[in-house]
Design an enzyme around this catalytic site. Structure first.
Site, PDB file in Angstrom:
ATOM      1  N   GLN A  14      21.797  45.058 -53.491  1.00  0.00           N
ATOM      2  CA  GLN A  14      23.011  44.356 -53.906  1.00  0.00           C
ATOM      3  C   GLN A  14      22.728  43.270 -54.925  1.00  0.00           C
ATOM      4  O   GLN A  14      21.579  42.906 -55.186  1.00  0.00           O
ATOM      5  CB  GLN A  14      23.724  43.758 -52.690  1.00  0.00           C
ATOM      6  CG  GLN A  14      22.873  42.817 -51.868  1.00  0.00           C
ATOM      7  CD  GLN A  14      23.569  42.419 -50.577  1.00  0.00           C
ATOM      8  OE1 GLN A  14      23.974  41.267 -50.421  1.00  0.00           O
ATOM      9  NE2 GLN A  14      23.706  43.365 -49.647  1.00  0.00           N
TER      10      GLN A  14
ATOM     11  N   ARG B 121      27.340  46.266 -54.649  1.00  0.00           N
ATOM     12  CA  ARG B 121      26.232  47.064 -54.124  1.00  0.00           C
ATOM     13  C   ARG B 121      25.715  48.038 -55.164  1.00  0.00           C
ATOM     14  O   ARG B 121      26.478  48.571 -55.971  1.00  0.00           O
ATOM     15  CB  ARG B 121      26.686  47.796 -52.859  1.00  0.00           C
ATOM     16  CG  ARG B 121      27.001  46.816 -51.726  1.00  0.00           C
ATOM     17  CD  ARG B 121      27.594  47.481 -50.512  1.00  0.00           C
ATOM     18  NE  ARG B 121      27.791  46.505 -49.449  1.00  0.00           N
ATOM     19  CZ  ARG B 121      28.864  45.718 -49.350  1.00  0.00           C
ATOM     20  NH1 ARG B 121      29.821  45.808 -50.251  1.00  0.00           N
ATOM     21  NH2 ARG B 121      28.962  44.846 -48.369  1.00  0.00           N
TER      22      ARG B 121
ATOM     23  N   HIS C 267      18.630  42.771 -55.287  1.00  0.00           N
ATOM     24  CA  HIS C 267      17.707  42.493 -54.192  1.00  0.00           C
ATOM     25  C   HIS C 267      18.114  43.262 -52.945  1.00  0.00           C
ATOM     26  O   HIS C 267      19.247  43.743 -52.830  1.00  0.00           O
ATOM     27  CB  HIS C 267      17.675  40.991 -53.873  1.00  0.00           C
ATOM     28  CG  HIS C 267      18.990  40.438 -53.430  1.00  0.00           C
ATOM     29  ND1 HIS C 267      19.986  40.054 -54.322  1.00  0.00           N
ATOM     30  CD2 HIS C 267      19.499  40.191 -52.188  1.00  0.00           C
ATOM     31  CE1 HIS C 267      21.025  39.600 -53.658  1.00  0.00           C
ATOM     32  NE2 HIS C 267      20.765  39.689 -52.360  1.00  0.00           N
TER      33      HIS C 267
ATOM     34  N   HIS D 206      24.921  39.545 -56.708  1.00  0.00           N
ATOM     35  CA  HIS D 206      26.049  38.627 -56.564  1.00  0.00           C
ATOM     36  C   HIS D 206      26.471  38.086 -57.924  1.00  0.00           C
ATOM     37  O   HIS D 206      25.621  37.871 -58.799  1.00  0.00           O
ATOM     38  CB  HIS D 206      25.682  37.453 -55.654  1.00  0.00           C
ATOM     39  CG  HIS D 206      25.167  37.867 -54.316  1.00  0.00           C
ATOM     40  ND1 HIS D 206      25.887  38.674 -53.464  1.00  0.00           N
ATOM     41  CD2 HIS D 206      23.995  37.609 -53.678  1.00  0.00           C
ATOM     42  CE1 HIS D 206      25.186  38.878 -52.354  1.00  0.00           C
ATOM     43  NE2 HIS D 206      24.031  38.249 -52.472  1.00  0.00           N
TER      44      HIS D 206
ATOM     45  N   GLU E 220      21.811  32.454 -52.775  1.00  0.00           N
ATOM     46  CA  GLU E 220      21.283  32.409 -51.418  1.00  0.00           C
ATOM     47  C   GLU E 220      19.774  32.196 -51.424  1.00  0.00           C
ATOM     48  O   GLU E 220      19.098  32.413 -52.443  1.00  0.00           O
ATOM     49  CB  GLU E 220      21.641  33.676 -50.640  1.00  0.00           C
ATOM     50  CG  GLU E 220      21.121  34.955 -51.249  1.00  0.00           C
ATOM     51  CD  GLU E 220      21.713  36.197 -50.586  1.00  0.00           C
ATOM     52  OE1 GLU E 220      22.937  36.230 -50.343  1.00  0.00           O
ATOM     53  OE2 GLU E 220      20.949  37.145 -50.333  1.00  0.00           O
TER      54      GLU E 220
END
Length: 398
Positions: free
Chosen positions: A96, A281, A262, A98, A133
């Protein structure tokens, strides 16, 4: 300060034992993937201030400035801007990426304008926020992070000796980096499903063989073979081979910014992220893969994973440095008999005891924390830590 009652999310890829072991409870036999700590509307932690159990999100909504601090509300709005998790991967998660903040705002506004239902399977943007993240290993933790150098990826693919991969090898050798990575990822994700399934089958057999041999790529081949066993025929298996394989040792971390493809493969870790559900994804999933939107978001540049190690300040707190403001992760390694460590009061804090037994002391008394237990400390409240154990501290940089 409040002890947190937290929710375990039972996603299929979760370990059946790691989170129960952390919490000191018996496994149920079912996957337990994530333990959520925070005020995310999907599974907010709960606190009890004497009037019964209440969602932390409701407590914050009733007095945002009192719970979060004036500066945090000014910068991030009247909500806790991060979510802290214990993540226990028993099998590979989806590959995926972001969006950045501008892309998230644009994508969310577009889907809202087009009337795409928020719970639609093909919806890409659940909110208008980005989702940087950080994952910090509690055990050896395997993952994929960012693109390999195209020549290195070509060498890895060529060694599989699969005829249908040879055009990708040629592209990776012949084109400028960003064009090569984009062209190969596009070709993999848009290939005929039956033909790609056969390519994946052949590649996985070769990866199994090469992973058992000595060589610089052996750990990566073994990881790709494991991925293929969990996702037979999935084009994401070949996409994964374009990425860096990395193993974090306990205490090491990875920061994952916008546009970086990642996947987490196996291990137990502490994850902290901006409070968002925006995920695009790239494969290793039965869920929707929006290839055109994905190609708009992915950053096609190679880089070796930048493994973070905690840096101690004069107080003894060890910080994982990241370039964003929504969260700040640090840890305290405490020794029995040492002086209590005062905690800052500038923002909201979540404290998670990862090992040992510690005490959180404040004006209202003492809150003992054992392995797996956590607490919320509102902004402005004075508290200190003591005991014998390791505590992770999540807050904001405001």
């Amino acid at each position: 300060m409040d002890r947190l009652a937290n929710t375990v999310r039972p996603y299929a890829w979760g370990s059946t034992t790691a989170i129960p072991e952390l919490l000191g409870v018996q496994p149920t036999g079912e996957p337990q993937a994530e333990l959520w700590m925070g005020a995310h509307p999907g599974a907010p932690s709960r606190v009890d201030r004497g009037a019964g159990s209440v969602a932390l999100s409701e407590v914050i909504a009733a007095d945002p400035e009192g719970e979060l601090g004036v500066d945090a509300v000014r910068l991030f709005g009247p909500r806790l801007p991060f979510l802290l998790k214990v993540l226990a991967a028993g099998s590979p998660l989806s590959l995926q990426v972001h969006p950045d903040l501008a892309q998230a705002k644009e994508g969310f506004a577009d889907e809202e304008e087009r009337g795409v239902p928020i719970d639609a399977a093909h919806r890409n943007y659940k909110d208008a926020n980005h989702k940087p993240e950080l994952i910090c290993a509690l055990t050896p933790f395997n993952g994929l992070c960012g693109f390999r150098d195209p020549n290195e990826a070509a060498e890895l693919l060529a060694a599989l000796e699969v005829d249908s991969l040879k055009p990708y090898v040629d592209i990776l050798h012949a084109h400028p980096e960003s064009h090569a990575l984009r062209e190969v990822l596009t070709a993999v994700l848009t290939a005929d499903p039956e033909a790609m399934a056969e390519t994946v089958r052949q590649a996985s057999v070769a990866a199994e063989r090469l992973g058992a041999l000595d060589g610089p790529y052996a750990p990566a081949y073994a990881a790709y073979a494991s991925i293929a066993r969990h996702y037979p025929g999935d084009p994401g298996v070949i996409a994964a081979m374009l990425l860096n394989f990395v193993t974090l040792q306990p205490g090491e971390a990875l920061y994952l910014g916008a546009g970086v493809p990642h996947a987490y493969l196996d291990g137990l870790g502490i994850e902290i992220m901006a409070n968002s559900d925006n995920v695009l994804r790239c494969g290793l999933t039965p869920k929707h893969v929006d290839v055109p939107e994905l190609l708009r978001i992915v950053r096609f540049e190679s880089a070796a994973p930048a493994v973070l190690r905690p840096e101690a300040d004069p107080s003894g707190e060890e910080l994982y440095t990241t370039p964003i403001d929504e969260f700040r992760l640090s840890r305290h390694v405490l020794a029995d008999g040492a002086d209590p460590r005062p905690l800052p009061t500038t923002g909201p804090q979540i404290l998670l005891c990862a090992s040992g037994e510690v005490s959180l002391r404040g004006a209202d008394g003492e809150l003992p924390l054992t392995r797996g237990q956590s607490a919320f400390v509102p902004a402005g409240e004075r508290a200190s830590l003591s005991g014998d154990g390791t505590v992770f501290r999540a807050t904001v940089t405001a």
